[in-house]
Design a protein around this motif. Structure first.
Motif, mmCIF file in Angstrom:
data_model
loop_
_atom_site.group_PDB
_atom_site.id
_atom_site.type_symbol
_atom_site.label_atom_id
_atom_site.label_comp_id
_atom_site.label_asym_id
_atom_site.label_seq_id
_atom_site.Cartn_x
_atom_site.Cartn_y
_atom_site.Cartn_z
ATOM 1 N N HIS A 44 0.809 -1.211 0.000
ATOM 2 C CA HIS A 44 0.000 0.000 0.000
ATOM 3 C C HIS A 44 0.849 1.270 0.000
ATOM 4 O O HIS A 44 0.357 2.348 -0.301
ATOM 5 N N ARG A 45 2.144 1.160 0.335
ATOM 6 C CA ARG A 45 3.049 2.309 0.272
ATOM 7 C C ARG A 45 3.707 2.437 -1.100
ATOM 8 O O ARG A 45 4.474 3.346 -1.322
ATOM 9 N N ALA A 106 -4.520 6.564 -0.414
ATOM 10 C CA ALA A 106 -3.816 5.700 0.530
ATOM 11 C C ALA A 106 -3.620 6.401 1.863
ATOM 12 O O ALA A 106 -3.718 5.782 2.926
ATOM 13 N N ARG A 109 -6.690 6.135 3.939
ATOM 14 C CA ARG A 109 -6.912 4.804 4.519
ATOM 15 C C ARG A 109 -5.874 4.444 5.575
ATOM 16 O O ARG A 109 -6.161 3.703 6.507
ATOM 17 N N HIS A 110 -4.635 4.915 5.377
ATOM 18 C CA HIS A 110 -3.526 4.512 6.255
ATOM 19 C C HIS A 110 -2.815 5.770 6.753
ATOM 20 O O HIS A 110 -1.600 5.920 6.598
ATOM 21 N N HIS A 112 -1.717 6.930 9.481
ATOM 22 C CA HIS A 112 -0.635 6.902 10.457
ATOM 23 C C HIS A 112 0.577 6.110 9.967
ATOM 24 O O HIS A 112 1.540 5.944 10.722
ATOM 25 N N ASP A 113 0.542 5.657 8.719
ATOM 26 C CA ASP A 113 1.664 4.874 8.194
ATOM 27 C C ASP A 113 2.899 5.770 8.072
ATOM 28 O O ASP A 113 2.854 6.804 7.397
ATOM 29 N N GLY A 184 -2.058 -7.964 1.239
ATOM 30 C CA GLY A 184 -2.005 -6.515 1.115
ATOM 31 C C GLY A 184 -1.174 -6.032 -0.049
ATOM 32 O O GLY A 184 -0.731 -4.877 -0.062
#
Length: 219
Positions: A44-45, A106, A109-110, A112-113, A184
């Motif tokens: 996802h990154r 992204a 959705r994420h 705090h990544d 993922g």
């Protein structure tokens, strides 16, 4: 770090590091290497987990960069590598803006990544890219429609280093089997088309940090 098909780096452990998933990734690496078109698997990154030889060939001319090599993180390569436009035709409209749109989704959705937050900080350090992200991107999406930001099915221009390919196009095909999806990961393949018949393209100057022109710099 990325794993390059061909055995130069070990397969990174998936979320739940099980022997079954590791064995699957090993076999999927062999499948990826058999594909004649550039193909990669990302998380996802947009960290590159797997990439085949055709992918490495396409981006072999990219010079060294501490954080934006194409087989380490493809998002960072598109946005920050000064050589990206040498390979990715119509770099801003066909590659940067769709990737910024996906990055924005992204981040929602994420949020705090740490990897995505680091990309956000790097965008903020470039005033032109920051303006493109905060102001230009919403206008562009409204103008071109939501479909234009999708990768799957998009036809985008390329400058292939093989002179037999030259200036051409690729269709981006997103094809993720269930096992990869559960881990993922997402697979993308750049299906190369026949080369365009165009005049000789002079070498492009390397871009500076502020390379986006979609949104004009502030007066």
């Amino acid at each position: 770090m990325a794993f390059q098909a061909g055995g130069q780096r070990p397969v990174p452990p998936p979320g739940p590091a099980t022997p079954e998933s590791q064995a699957y990734l090993q076999d999927y690496t062999a499948l990826l290497e058999a594909v004649p078109f550039p193909s990669l698997v990302v998380d996802h990154r947009w960290d590159v987990l797997l990439a085949n030889s055709a992918f490495r060939t396409l981006f072999r001319s990219a010079g060294p960069h501490p954080t934006a090599m194409p087989d380490d993180n493809f998002l960072r390569f598109v946005l920050f590598h000064p050589d990206a436009a040498e390979v990715l035709g119509e770099h801003e409209s066909s590659w940067c803006l769709p990737m910024l749109a996906h990055f924005s989704a992204a981040l929602e959705r994420h949020g705090h990544d740490p990897g995505l937050q680091a990309v956000r900080r790097d965008i903020a350090q470039d005033p032109i890219m920051e303006a493109a992200y905060r102001q230009g991107l919403p206008h562009w999406i409204r103008a071109v429609g939501a479909r234009a930001v999708e990768h799957d099915g998009a036809v985008r221009p390329l400058h292939h280093p093989d002179p037999r390919r030259g200036t051409t196009e690729c269709r981006v095909v997103v094809e993720t089997p269930p096992v990869l999806e559960e881990l993922g990961y997402t697979r993308l393949t750049l299906v190369l088309r026949e080369p365009r018949r165009t005049p000789h393209r002079p070498p492009r100057a390397r871009r500076t940090a502020s390379h986006l022109r979609v949104v004009p710099a502030a007066e």
